[in-house]
Each structure stands twice: as structure tokens, then as C-alpha cells.
Write an enzyme that holds these catalytic residues in place. Structure first.
Site, PDB file in Angstrom:
ATOM      1  N   LYS A 134       0.837  -1.210   0.000  1.00  0.00           N
ATOM      2  CA  LYS A 134       0.000   0.000   0.000  1.00  0.00           C
ATOM      3  C   LYS A 134       0.866   1.253   0.000  1.00  0.00           C
ATOM      4  O   LYS A 134       0.612   2.205  -0.764  1.00  0.00           O
ATOM      5  CB  LYS A 134      -0.918  -0.008   1.226  1.00  0.00           C
ATOM      6  CG  LYS A 134      -1.884   1.164   1.283  1.00  0.00           C
ATOM      7  CD  LYS A 134      -2.850   1.019   2.452  1.00  0.00           C
ATOM      8  CE  LYS A 134      -3.854   2.165   2.461  1.00  0.00           C
ATOM      9  NZ  LYS A 134      -4.836   2.024   3.572  1.00  0.00           N
ATOM     10  N   LYS A 152       2.778 -17.422   2.927  1.00  0.00           N
ATOM     11  CA  LYS A 152       3.297 -17.325   1.561  1.00  0.00           C
ATOM     12  C   LYS A 152       2.165 -17.480   0.541  1.00  0.00           C
ATOM     13  O   LYS A 152       2.141 -16.794  -0.494  1.00  0.00           O
ATOM     14  CB  LYS A 152       4.365 -18.386   1.319  1.00  0.00           C
ATOM     15  CG  LYS A 152       5.624 -18.246   2.154  1.00  0.00           C
ATOM     16  CD  LYS A 152       6.490 -17.082   1.745  1.00  0.00           C
ATOM     17  CE  LYS A 152       7.830 -17.115   2.478  1.00  0.00           C
ATOM     18  NZ  LYS A 152       8.674 -15.944   2.188  1.00  0.00           N
TER      19      LYS A 152
END
Length: 227
Positions: A113, A153
Site C-alpha cells: 500500500k 506465503k
């Protein structure tokens, strides 16, 4: 063109250190965010920040410091990871599982972000790349030993794939790095910091989005998706 700045989040002695050295040699300003800073004091690092990747809300302050001191990073490499090694999937506390998920996924979301917010401010002729150091676990699960790392992951592979699709037209590139052996089996304890560094430099040099699932052997991309 703006100055080339790489931010490496999670800078251990293997992949993180070798990658920092390679980018510095190629003219990048280098910022490292790491849990311990004692072994990162040399002239290949322009900035070293102590960071706790189990605290996703702290990631913004890392980006703010890098931007204020050496410039907005156009390459971000998320290399931090956390795992519990135990064959019993429920041998660990919920709080431990949540803390590791924060390192492996939630802080990656926070970093991505901030990366995109920075990319929006950079000149159009500047390459913009976000690389997550992944592994084989989203594609070859090991639930009996690496449950929490595999969950993290796998979730982040989904995140990277989605971001690569959403931001391709803007030229914001996202990759899931996954080193393998030539036969497609995991690199495991033979992971090479030098191979990562050279491959990540190649990814950072690309203007357009390549395959998000960036599996590689040596320092070259190899597609194992159909094998």
C-alpha cells in the site's frame, strides 16, 4: 529521471545483504529495514532502520523515514519471514500464528500500500517494482512442518497476483520470487543470496509487468507452472 532508491524490508545475512550490495553497485540508494542493525554498517547502505514486521502499523513510518532521508523508493523488496517448525500443526499458540501471519502477509499488504502511494508520485520514466521473496509453499504445501509459513506465503502469492493484474496498466510491477533447483524442486537450504540479487536486479530493470510468479533457477526465470 528521479534517483533510484531501493528499500529492502528484512535484510538478513544472505538474500538481504547480497541484494543490498548488488543494487548499491548498480547505482541505487539503498535503505534497509531490519530487526537488527549491527551487521549492516558499511558504505553500501545509505540508511538502516530498525523495524518490527510483526507490527504492520509500523510499516508506514519506515516508508516515511526513507522518503524523508534518501527519497521515495521505486523498488521495494519484502524479504522478511517468520515460521514455526513443528510437525504438529496445532503445537503453537493462536497469538504466535497471528504474529507470523503479520510478518508473512499483513505487513506485506501494508508495504505494498505504501509502495503504490509512492509510485504514484514518481516520474513516468522511473521503473516501479515490488518484489516479495516467496518460495515453493503455495504450490507444494508442507502442512505437517511449515503450516504458518505456507499459509502466509500462499496468501501473499494471491495478493501479489492480484496487484500485478490491477496495476499492470500503470506500470507498477509486482513479483513473487521463488528460487528453485533445475528440476523444479525447492532450493530449500541451498538458497543463494547472489542468485536472488541478480534476478531481482533484472526484474527491477523491466518496464512492463512480467509473470507475477517469478520462479527462477540461478538468476534466470524458469516457468514451472505446467510441470
Amino acid at each position: 529521471m528521479a534517483a533510484q532508491v531501493v528499500l529492502i524490508l528484512g535484510a538478513g545475512a544472505n538474500v538481504g545483504t547480497k541484494t543490498a550490495e548488488a543494487f548499491a553497485k548498480n547505482g541505487y540508494k539503498v535503505a534497509l529495514a531490519t530487526r537488527t542493525i549491527t551487521h549492516h554498517k558499511d558504505n553500501t547502505r545509505d540508511l538502516v532502520i530498525q523495524a518490527d514486521f510483526a507490527e504492520p502499523l509500523s510499516i508506514k513510518s519506515v516508508f516515511d523515514e526513507v522518503k524523508a532521508k534518501i527519497g521515495t523508493p521505486n523498488v521495494i523488496i519484502y524479504n522478511a519471514a517468520a515460521a514455526n517448525f513443528n510437525p504438529d500443526p496445532f503445537a503453537h499458540t493462536v497469538s504466535s500464528f497471528a504474529a507470523n501471519l503479520a510478518v508473512n502477509t499483513t505487513s506485506v499488504y501494508a508495504a505494498a500500500k505504501e509502495a503504490v502511494a509512492g509510485f504514484e508520485t514518481l516520474p513516468s520514466d522511473t521503473n516501479k517494482t515490488f518484489i516479495f521473496t516467496g518460495n515453493f509453499l503455495p504450490f507444494m504445501p508442507m502442512p505437517s512442518l511449515l503450516l504458518d509459513l505456507g499459509v502466509g506465503k500462499s496468501a501473499t502469492a494471491h495478493l501479489i497476483q492480484g496487484l500485478a493484474t490491477v496495476y499492470a496498466e500503470k506500470g507498477f510491477n509486482f513479483y513473487f520470487g521463488d528460487e528453485r533447483k533445475a528440476d523444479g524442486t525447492p532450493a530449500n537450504y541451498e538458497i543463494s543470496g547472489e542468485n536472488h540479487a541478480n534476478f531481482y536486479l533484472e526484474l527491477a530493470s523491466k518496464k512492463e509487468q512480467g509473470p507475477w510468479n517469478a520462479s527462477f533457477v540461478g538468476s534466470k526465470y524458469v516457468d514451472f507452472s505446467k510441470k
